[in-house]
Design a protein around this motif. Sequence first.
Motif, short mmCIF file in Angstrom:
data_model
loop_
_atom_site.label_atom_id
_atom_site.label_comp_id
_atom_site.label_asym_id
_atom_site.label_seq_id
_atom_site.Cartn_x
_atom_site.Cartn_y
_atom_site.Cartn_z
N LEU A 4 44.86 55.50 46.73
CA LEU A 4 45.66 54.86 47.77
C LEU A 4 44.80 53.78 48.43
O LEU A 4 43.72 54.08 48.96
CB LEU A 4 46.11 55.89 48.81
CG LEU A 4 46.91 55.34 49.99
CD1 LEU A 4 48.21 54.68 49.51
CD2 LEU A 4 47.21 56.45 50.98
N VAL A 5 45.26 52.54 48.39
CA VAL A 5 44.56 51.42 49.02
C VAL A 5 45.30 51.08 50.31
O VAL A 5 46.43 50.61 50.28
CB VAL A 5 44.49 50.19 48.08
CG1 VAL A 5 43.81 49.02 48.78
CG2 VAL A 5 43.78 50.55 46.78
N VAL A 6 44.65 51.35 51.44
CA VAL A 6 45.25 51.13 52.76
C VAL A 6 44.73 49.79 53.28
O VAL A 6 43.54 49.63 53.52
CB VAL A 6 44.88 52.28 53.73
CG1 VAL A 6 45.49 52.03 55.10
CG2 VAL A 6 45.34 53.62 53.15
N PHE A 7 45.65 48.86 53.46
CA PHE A 7 45.32 47.49 53.88
C PHE A 7 45.81 47.27 55.30
O PHE A 7 46.94 47.60 55.63
CB PHE A 7 45.99 46.50 52.92
CG PHE A 7 45.82 45.06 53.30
CD1 PHE A 7 44.60 44.43 53.15
CD2 PHE A 7 46.89 44.34 53.80
CE1 PHE A 7 44.44 43.09 53.49
CE2 PHE A 7 46.75 43.01 54.14
CZ PHE A 7 45.52 42.39 53.99
N ASP A 8 44.94 46.68 56.14
CA ASP A 8 45.31 46.40 57.52
C ASP A 8 44.80 45.04 57.93
O ASP A 8 43.61 44.87 58.23
CB ASP A 8 44.75 47.49 58.45
CG ASP A 8 45.19 47.32 59.90
OD1 ASP A 8 45.99 46.41 60.19
OD2 ASP A 8 44.73 48.11 60.75
N HIS A 9 45.68 44.07 57.91
CA HIS A 9 45.37 42.71 58.39
C HIS A 9 46.70 42.07 58.74
O HIS A 9 47.70 42.32 58.06
CB HIS A 9 44.64 41.89 57.31
CG HIS A 9 44.04 40.65 57.84
ND1 HIS A 9 44.78 39.52 58.12
CD2 HIS A 9 42.75 40.34 58.15
CE1 HIS A 9 43.98 38.56 58.58
NE2 HIS A 9 42.76 39.04 58.61
N PRO A 10 46.75 41.24 59.79
CA PRO A 10 48.02 40.61 60.15
C PRO A 10 48.58 39.70 59.05
O PRO A 10 49.78 39.49 58.98
CB PRO A 10 47.68 39.78 61.39
CG PRO A 10 46.39 40.29 61.89
CD PRO A 10 45.68 40.93 60.73
N ARG A 11 47.69 39.15 58.21
CA ARG A 11 48.14 38.21 57.18
C ARG A 11 47.77 38.74 55.79
O ARG A 11 46.60 38.92 55.49
CB ARG A 11 47.53 36.83 57.40
CG ARG A 11 48.08 36.12 58.62
CD ARG A 11 47.39 34.79 58.91
NE ARG A 11 46.00 35.00 59.33
CZ ARG A 11 44.94 34.72 58.58
NH1 ARG A 11 45.07 34.20 57.38
NH2 ARG A 11 43.73 34.95 59.04
N ARG A 12 48.76 38.92 54.95
CA ARG A 12 48.51 39.38 53.58
C ARG A 12 47.76 38.31 52.78
O ARG A 12 47.00 38.62 51.86
CB ARG A 12 49.85 39.73 52.90
CG ARG A 12 49.75 40.18 51.46
CD ARG A 12 48.97 41.49 51.35
NE ARG A 12 48.91 41.97 49.99
CZ ARG A 12 47.92 41.71 49.14
NH1 ARG A 12 46.91 40.95 49.51
NH2 ARG A 12 47.93 42.20 47.93
N ASP A 13 47.95 37.03 53.14
CA ASP A 13 47.31 35.94 52.40
C ASP A 13 45.93 35.57 52.96
O ASP A 13 45.39 34.51 52.67
CB ASP A 13 48.22 34.71 52.37
CG ASP A 13 48.48 34.12 53.75
OD1 ASP A 13 48.14 34.77 54.77
OD2 ASP A 13 49.03 33.01 53.81
N SER A 14 45.33 36.47 53.73
CA SER A 14 44.00 36.24 54.29
C SER A 14 42.91 36.52 53.26
O SER A 14 43.18 37.03 52.17
CB SER A 14 43.80 37.19 55.49
OG SER A 14 43.82 38.53 55.03
#
Length: 188
Positions: A4-14
């Motif tokens: 499971l890859v948990v991603f947390d950033h306001p912008r997916r294209d960052s």
Amino acid sequence: MKVLVVFDHPRRDSFCGAVADSLMAGLRSAGHLPEFANLRAEDFDPRLPVDDEPDWDDPDKVYSAEVLAEQARIVRNQAIAFVFPVWWWSVPATTKGWIDRVWNNGWAYGARKLKLQSALLIGTASAGPETYAKRGYDEAMRVQINTGMMEYCGIPRSHLELMYDVMENDATRHTLLERARQLGATWF
């Protein structure tokens, strides 16, 4: 292995999003099966409501439907990876709130622990390693995250990879993206 890859950033294209993509490419190249959880895009609410508050007298408490869905997502994986920007020498509030709500008493600690084999945490940092080492921020983060969260919840093997100087230049970012791919291919 399912990861499971948990991603947390306001912008997916960052750049942080590019790190997640490189990590998942590395996972796939090694035959692993990544499942992507984008906490912001999925609109996960990091606030801890009363329904999800730990009940120290009831390790079998049934939590909210949202938490049960997240717990099911964890259970169908054997390992976990987090990709996040380092803010205030820690994970962002959404990641912390996800852990607060989902990794709850009687499920991730207390009467039962997580059954995940390993955890990889990749934090993107705009400062350099000397800034982190100067005041011990890097070691403080490792103690907080690896010992205080991952180990406490039963994950026997975890690693915090700080990716420094992400704002430096294209060559640095290219090197860091290759490192994320390599971690996906070899760490698990």
